[in-house]
Design a protein around this motif. Sequence first.
Motif, PDB file in Angstrom:
ATOM      1  N   SER A 224       0.811  -1.218   0.000  1.00  0.00           N
ATOM      2  CA  SER A 224       0.000   0.000   0.000  1.00  0.00           C
ATOM      3  C   SER A 224       0.848   1.273   0.000  1.00  0.00           C
ATOM      4  O   SER A 224       0.318   2.358  -0.219  1.00  0.00           O
ATOM      5  CB  SER A 224      -0.935   0.012   1.217  1.00  0.00           C
ATOM      6  OG  SER A 224      -1.807  -1.105   1.200  1.00  0.00           O
ATOM      7  N   ASN A 225       2.134   1.148   0.270  1.00  0.00           N
ATOM      8  CA  ASN A 225       3.022   2.308   0.327  1.00  0.00           C
ATOM      9  C   ASN A 225       4.168   2.126  -0.669  1.00  0.00           C
ATOM     10  O   ASN A 225       4.550   0.997  -1.000  1.00  0.00           O
ATOM     11  CB  ASN A 225       3.599   2.456   1.742  1.00  0.00           C
ATOM     12  CG  ASN A 225       2.523   2.544   2.804  1.00  0.00           C
ATOM     13  OD1 ASN A 225       1.853   3.558   2.944  1.00  0.00           O
ATOM     14  ND2 ASN A 225       2.335   1.461   3.560  1.00  0.00           N
ATOM     15  N   ALA A 226       4.707   3.233  -1.167  1.00  0.00           N
ATOM     16  CA  ALA A 226       5.816   3.195  -2.128  1.00  0.00           C
ATOM     17  C   ALA A 226       7.130   3.179  -1.366  1.00  0.00           C
ATOM     18  O   ALA A 226       7.695   4.232  -1.047  1.00  0.00           O
ATOM     19  CB  ALA A 226       5.746   4.397  -3.065  1.00  0.00           C
ATOM     20  N   LEU A 227       7.617   1.984  -1.042  1.00  0.00           N
ATOM     21  CA  LEU A 227       8.814   1.841  -0.213  1.00  0.00           C
ATOM     22  C   LEU A 227       9.964   1.219  -0.997  1.00  0.00           C
ATOM     23  O   LEU A 227       9.752   0.350  -1.844  1.00  0.00           O
ATOM     24  CB  LEU A 227       8.512   0.965   1.009  1.00  0.00           C
ATOM     25  CG  LEU A 227       7.478   1.516   2.000  1.00  0.00           C
ATOM     26  CD1 LEU A 227       7.159   0.476   3.055  1.00  0.00           C
ATOM     27  CD2 LEU A 227       7.984   2.797   2.642  1.00  0.00           C
ATOM     28  N   SER A 228      11.173   1.653  -0.686  1.00  0.00           N
ATOM     29  CA  SER A 228      12.376   1.107  -1.304  1.00  0.00           C
ATOM     30  C   SER A 228      13.276   0.540  -0.217  1.00  0.00           C
ATOM     31  O   SER A 228      13.310   1.032   0.916  1.00  0.00           O
ATOM     32  CB  SER A 228      13.134   2.196  -2.070  1.00  0.00           C
ATOM     33  OG  SER A 228      12.349   2.716  -3.126  1.00  0.00           O
ATOM     34  N   ALA A 279       8.611   9.408   4.330  1.00  0.00           N
ATOM     35  CA  ALA A 279       9.183  10.753   4.214  1.00  0.00           C
ATOM     36  C   ALA A 279       8.489  11.533   3.112  1.00  0.00           C
ATOM     37  O   ALA A 279       8.071  10.976   2.095  1.00  0.00           O
ATOM     38  CB  ALA A 279      10.674  10.671   3.934  1.00  0.00           C
ATOM     39  N   GLU A 280       8.378  12.849   3.351  1.00  0.00           N
ATOM     40  CA  GLU A 280       7.754  13.721   2.359  1.00  0.00           C
ATOM     41  C   GLU A 280       8.565  13.749   1.067  1.00  0.00           C
ATOM     42  O   GLU A 280       8.015  13.792  -0.030  1.00  0.00           O
ATOM     43  CB  GLU A 280       7.627  15.129   2.944  1.00  0.00           C
ATOM     44  CG  GLU A 280       6.817  16.081   2.097  1.00  0.00           C
ATOM     45  CD  GLU A 280       6.554  17.377   2.836  1.00  0.00           C
ATOM     46  OE1 GLU A 280       5.432  17.900   2.731  1.00  0.00           O
ATOM     47  OE2 GLU A 280       7.461  17.869   3.548  1.00  0.00           O
ATOM     48  N   ASN A 281       9.868  13.700   1.198  1.00  0.00           N
ATOM     49  CA  ASN A 281      10.749  13.664   0.021  1.00  0.00           C
ATOM     50  C   ASN A 281      11.856  12.644   0.293  1.00  0.00           C
ATOM     51  O   ASN A 281      12.935  13.000   0.789  1.00  0.00           O
ATOM     52  CB  ASN A 281      11.347  15.035  -0.274  1.00  0.00           C
ATOM     53  CG  ASN A 281      11.989  15.091  -1.648  1.00  0.00           C
ATOM     54  OD1 ASN A 281      12.577  14.129  -2.114  1.00  0.00           O
ATOM     55  ND2 ASN A 281      11.871  16.246  -2.295  1.00  0.00           N
ATOM     56  N   LEU A 301      13.539   0.498   5.242  1.00  0.00           N
ATOM     57  CA  LEU A 301      12.540   0.669   4.195  1.00  0.00           C
ATOM     58  C   LEU A 301      12.156   2.147   4.224  1.00  0.00           C
ATOM     59  O   LEU A 301      11.742   2.661   5.269  1.00  0.00           O
ATOM     60  CB  LEU A 301      11.302  -0.200   4.443  1.00  0.00           C
ATOM     61  CG  LEU A 301      11.480  -1.714   4.276  1.00  0.00           C
ATOM     62  CD1 LEU A 301      10.198  -2.450   4.679  1.00  0.00           C
ATOM     63  CD2 LEU A 301      11.848  -2.060   2.836  1.00  0.00           C
ATOM     64  N   LEU A 302      12.335   2.825   3.110  1.00  0.00           N
ATOM     65  CA  LEU A 302      12.123   4.268   3.041  1.00  0.00           C
ATOM     66  C   LEU A 302      11.255   4.601   1.834  1.00  0.00           C
ATOM     67  O   LEU A 302      11.468   4.065   0.745  1.00  0.00           O
ATOM     68  CB  LEU A 302      13.466   4.988   2.924  1.00  0.00           C
ATOM     69  CG  LEU A 302      13.432   6.500   2.672  1.00  0.00           C
ATOM     70  CD1 LEU A 302      12.820   7.237   3.861  1.00  0.00           C
ATOM     71  CD2 LEU A 302      14.848   7.015   2.382  1.00  0.00           C
ATOM     72  N   GLY A 303      10.280   5.483   2.029  1.00  0.00           N
ATOM     73  CA  GLY A 303       9.468   5.882   0.889  1.00  0.00           C
ATOM     74  C   GLY A 303       8.293   6.748   1.283  1.00  0.00           C
ATOM     75  O   GLY A 303       8.256   7.320   2.385  1.00  0.00           O
ATOM     76  N   SER A 304       7.331   6.850   0.376  1.00  0.00           N
ATOM     77  CA  SER A 304       6.164   7.718   0.569  1.00  0.00           C
ATOM     78  C   SER A 304       4.990   6.913   1.104  1.00  0.00           C
ATOM     79  O   SER A 304       4.758   5.780   0.678  1.00  0.00           O
ATOM     80  CB  SER A 304       5.777   8.371  -0.765  1.00  0.00           C
ATOM     81  OG  SER A 304       6.863   9.112  -1.301  1.00  0.00           O
ATOM     82  N   PRO A 305       4.206   7.489   2.009  1.00  0.00           N
ATOM     83  CA  PRO A 305       3.047   6.781   2.554  1.00  0.00           C
ATOM     84  C   PRO A 305       1.866   6.818   1.601  1.00  0.00           C
ATOM     85  O   PRO A 305       1.826   7.617   0.666  1.00  0.00           O
ATOM     86  CB  PRO A 305       2.744   7.569   3.831  1.00  0.00           C
ATOM     87  CG  PRO A 305       3.160   8.966   3.489  1.00  0.00           C
ATOM     88  CD  PRO A 305       4.386   8.822   2.611  1.00  0.00           C
ATOM     89  N   PHE A 306       0.884   5.968   1.879  1.00  0.00           N
ATOM     90  CA  PHE A 306      -0.326   5.903   1.060  1.00  0.00           C
ATOM     91  C   PHE A 306      -1.147   7.183   1.156  1.00  0.00           C
ATOM     92  O   PHE A 306      -1.942   7.486   0.264  1.00  0.00           O
ATOM     93  CB  PHE A 306      -1.176   4.700   1.481  1.00  0.00           C
ATOM     94  CG  PHE A 306      -1.809   4.852   2.848  1.00  0.00           C
ATOM     95  CD1 PHE A 306      -3.106   5.312   2.978  1.00  0.00           C
ATOM     96  CD2 PHE A 306      -1.098   4.553   3.996  1.00  0.00           C
ATOM     97  CE1 PHE A 306      -3.688   5.465   4.229  1.00  0.00           C
ATOM     98  CE2 PHE A 306      -1.667   4.702   5.251  1.00  0.00           C
ATOM     99  CZ  PHE A 306      -2.973   5.167   5.365  1.00  0.00           C
ATOM    100  N   ASP A 307      -0.965   7.958   2.234  1.00  0.00           N
ATOM    101  CA  ASP A 307      -1.756   9.169   2.458  1.00  0.00           C
ATOM    102  C   ASP A 307      -1.000  10.063   3.434  1.00  0.00           C
ATOM    103  O   ASP A 307      -0.347   9.572   4.363  1.00  0.00           O
ATOM    104  CB  ASP A 307      -3.134   8.794   3.051  1.00  0.00           C
ATOM    105  CG  ASP A 307      -4.117   9.955   3.064  1.00  0.00           C
ATOM    106  OD1 ASP A 307      -3.728  11.053   3.491  1.00  0.00           O
ATOM    107  OD2 ASP A 307      -5.273   9.766   2.667  1.00  0.00           O
TER     108      ASP A 307
END
Length: 359
Positions: A224-228, A279-281, A301-307
Motif C-alpha cells: 500500500s506504500n511506495a517503499l524502497s 518521508a515527504e521527500n 525501508l524508506l518511501g512515501s506513505p499511502f496518504d
Amino acid sequence: MTRNSTQRGTVPPHQFAEALVSVLRATLPNSWLVTTEPDSRHDFTVRGVAPDGTTAVFAVQVKSRIEPRDVSRIAAAARDRHSGALVVASPFVSPMTRRRLAEEGIGWFDLMGNLRLMIDRPSVFIDRQGADRGPERDPADRRLKSLRGTGSARVVLDLCAEALPIGVRELAERAEVGAATSARVLELLAREAVLDRGAQGQVTAVRKQALIRRWTQDYGLTRSNALSSVIDPRGLGTVLEKLRESRQRYVITGSAAAHAYLPSGVVPVAPLMTLVVYAENPAVLMRAANLRETSRGANMLLGSPFDDLVYARSRTVDGLTYADPAQVVADLLTGPGRAPEEAEQLLATLAAEDAGWAA
C-alpha cells in the motif's frame, strides 16, 4: 428444521456433505470410516469411526453466506439445540468470520480450502488454511466489500483515535471524507462485527484490534506504500540522529515505533533490525543521510506513505516523530520477519491502557 432455503445459485447441503467427507477422508488416516447422516436440528451430521471403534460426531450447518455479525446468533442458537461440536459450512468463510467462530468454539468449512474441526472426545483437531479471498460475488450486491483506498483508511484510523459516540456525517467531517464513504465503510464494519451502532446509526463502540486486523486484509505495509530497500552501513543509530535534525516531514513506523511506545522496562520481543520511515521527500532524506538503495542487506525501508494522514496523526517521542499506534500496528501485522510478533506485543500494551484495544 434449521436449514437454509436453497436459493438459485447457492450450494445445496448434500454437495457440502460430499465435499467435506472427501476432505476428511483425505486428511484423517485411511483406517477411519467417515460418513454423513440426516440431522433434524441441523443440515447434516458427520460421523468418523476410528479403528478402535471410538466415534467422533459433529453437526454441520450450511449457510449460503455468513458474516462476522452472524456468529453470535449462530452460537446462541447452537447452545440451545446442540451440546456437541458444530461446524458451519459456506461457500466462503472470511478471515474475520473465522476469528469470531474460533472465539465461540465453532469450526468451519468452505469451498475455498478452509477447514477447522475441533472435537474433544476422541481428540480431533484439524486446521487447514485455504484462500483468504472469496469467489466471485453476486454483481447485484453493491455493498462495500473492501477497505482499500485512502477514504476507508481515514475512517478506520479516525475510529481508533477519536471519541465516541459519533454519527456518519460527523465522522466524515472529522476524517475528511465524503458522507457516502463514511456511511459505506461503517456499514461494512458493522457487518464485520467490529463496531456497534445505536438506534440512530451513530457508532457507540469500536473493537479496535479487530478493526485494524480487518483493515490489514486490504492494507499492507509494502503493497500500500511506495517503499524502497535502503542501507546505511554505519548503522541505524546514525539514521535516527539524521532524522532528529531533519526539517522535512517524516514519520517512523514498524519496529522502531513499537519500541518507542512500549512502557519503560518492557523488553521488546525482537531487536530493531529494520527501520521503516515514511518521508515527504525520500530522495532528499537519502542524500542528507548518505543512504543508498540496495537489493540485499537492507536495514531500512524508506518511501512515501499511502496518504499524508500519517503525518497529521504522528507523535513525537524523545525528539523523533512516530506514526500513530494504530498505523504502527497495521504496518507491523503486515511487515516482514518478526514484525507480527511485535504487533501482538504492542497490542497488549495498548489494551492495558485502553479497553477498546482488547478485542
